[in-house]
Design a protein around this motif. Structure first.
Motif, PDB file in Angstrom:
ATOM      1  N   MET A 168       0.839  -1.248  -0.035  1.00  0.00           N
ATOM      2  CA  MET A 168       0.114   0.078  -0.031  1.00  0.00           C
ATOM      3  C   MET A 168       0.839   1.151   0.185  1.00  0.00           C
ATOM      4  N   LEU A 169       2.080   1.159   0.794  1.00  0.00           N
ATOM      5  CA  LEU A 169       2.847   2.172   0.786  1.00  0.00           C
ATOM      6  C   LEU A 169       3.557   2.608  -0.472  1.00  0.00           C
ATOM      7  N   ALA A 170       3.893   1.547  -1.210  1.00  0.00           N
ATOM      8  CA  ALA A 170       4.464   1.664  -2.644  1.00  0.00           C
ATOM      9  C   ALA A 170       3.659   2.371  -3.571  1.00  0.00           C
ATOM     10  N   ILE A 171       2.212   1.944  -3.507  1.00  0.00           N
ATOM     11  CA  ILE A 171       1.310   2.683  -4.249  1.00  0.00           C
ATOM     12  C   ILE A 171       1.116   4.230  -4.034  1.00  0.00           C
ATOM     13  N   ILE A 172       1.165   4.497  -2.851  1.00  0.00           N
ATOM     14  CA  ILE A 172       1.281   5.864  -2.307  1.00  0.00           C
ATOM     15  C   ILE A 172       2.425   6.621  -2.778  1.00  0.00           C
ATOM     16  N   LEU A 173       3.568   5.990  -2.612  1.00  0.00           N
ATOM     17  CA  LEU A 173       4.531   6.616  -3.059  1.00  0.00           C
ATOM     18  C   LEU A 173       4.802   6.967  -4.676  1.00  0.00           C
ATOM     19  N   VAL A 174       4.511   5.664  -5.327  1.00  0.00           N
ATOM     20  CA  VAL A 174       4.315   6.272  -6.768  1.00  0.00           C
ATOM     21  C   VAL A 174       3.462   7.321  -7.165  1.00  0.00           C
ATOM     22  N   ALA A 175       2.263   7.165  -6.520  1.00  0.00           N
ATOM     23  CA  ALA A 175       1.135   8.162  -6.772  1.00  0.00           C
ATOM     24  C   ALA A 175       1.747   9.626  -6.781  1.00  0.00           C
ATOM     25  N   ALA A 176       2.379   9.662  -5.437  1.00  0.00           N
ATOM     26  CA  ALA A 176       2.937  11.050  -5.159  1.00  0.00           C
ATOM     27  C   ALA A 176       4.292  11.273  -6.059  1.00  0.00           C
ATOM     28  N   GLY A 177       5.055  10.422  -6.375  1.00  0.00           N
ATOM     29  CA  GLY A 177       6.008  10.667  -7.545  1.00  0.00           C
ATOM     30  C   GLY A 177       5.532  11.119  -8.796  1.00  0.00           C
ATOM     31  N   LEU A 178       4.417  10.419  -9.276  1.00  0.00           N
ATOM     32  CA  LEU A 178       3.532  10.706 -10.651  1.00  0.00           C
ATOM     33  C   LEU A 178       3.473  12.155 -10.531  1.00  0.00           C
TER      34      LEU A 178
END
Length: 152
Positions: free
Chosen positions: A1-11
């Protein structure tokens, strides 16, 4: 879940650096799926190629007439301010206008929005201080800015 949030924030950060502005993100959030992008009109020579004001206004008026969703953005740069507005309408003819300003302005760095009256009448502001006409959904300037425009 944290990985998805980090990817979204990075995008999001990548897109902000890539040229998405606050007003463009607000316009995209309000635009109905499959809507027409009528362009981003500006008086800045640093934005690269931009849409001509008359073409953007004609695009928006035509889309509205045929009940096609659309968005159009106008950004004017002055001596010590940047003022942007976007007009977004859906296929039902409902429209919203969003403003964002930076610099020496009242309500700077805040998104202000105005739900357009029904039926919506698109109004061209011909005497814009930025050297190009802008499209609004009501008489411009508004009689009561504090009452008509709400914080996001």
């Amino acid at each position: 879940m944290l990985a998805i949030i980090l990817v979204a924030a990075g995008l999001v950060l990548y897109r902000l650096c890539d040229g998405w502005t606050i007003i463009e993100m607000a316009a995209r959030l309000h635009l109905q799926w499959g809507g027409t992008n009528c362009g981003h009109v500006t008086n800045s020579r640093y934005h690269g190629e931009t849409t001509r004001a008359d073409a953007a206004i004609t695009c928006a008026q035509t889309a509205y007439e045929y009940r096609q969703p659309f968005k159009v953005i106008f950004t004017g740069y002055g001596t010590d301010e940047e003022i942007s507005n976007t007009l977004v309408a859906n296929s039902e003819g409902r429209a919203i206008e969003v403003f964002y300003a930076t610099g020496m302005v009242t309500n700077g760095y805040r998104l202000l929005r105005h739900r357009c009256d029904l039926p919506t009448h698109l109004v061209i502001e011909k005497d814009s201080p930025y050297g190009f006409p802008r499209l609004h959904c009501a008489e411009w300037p508004p009689k009561n800015l504090d009452k008509d425009f709400l914080l996001w």
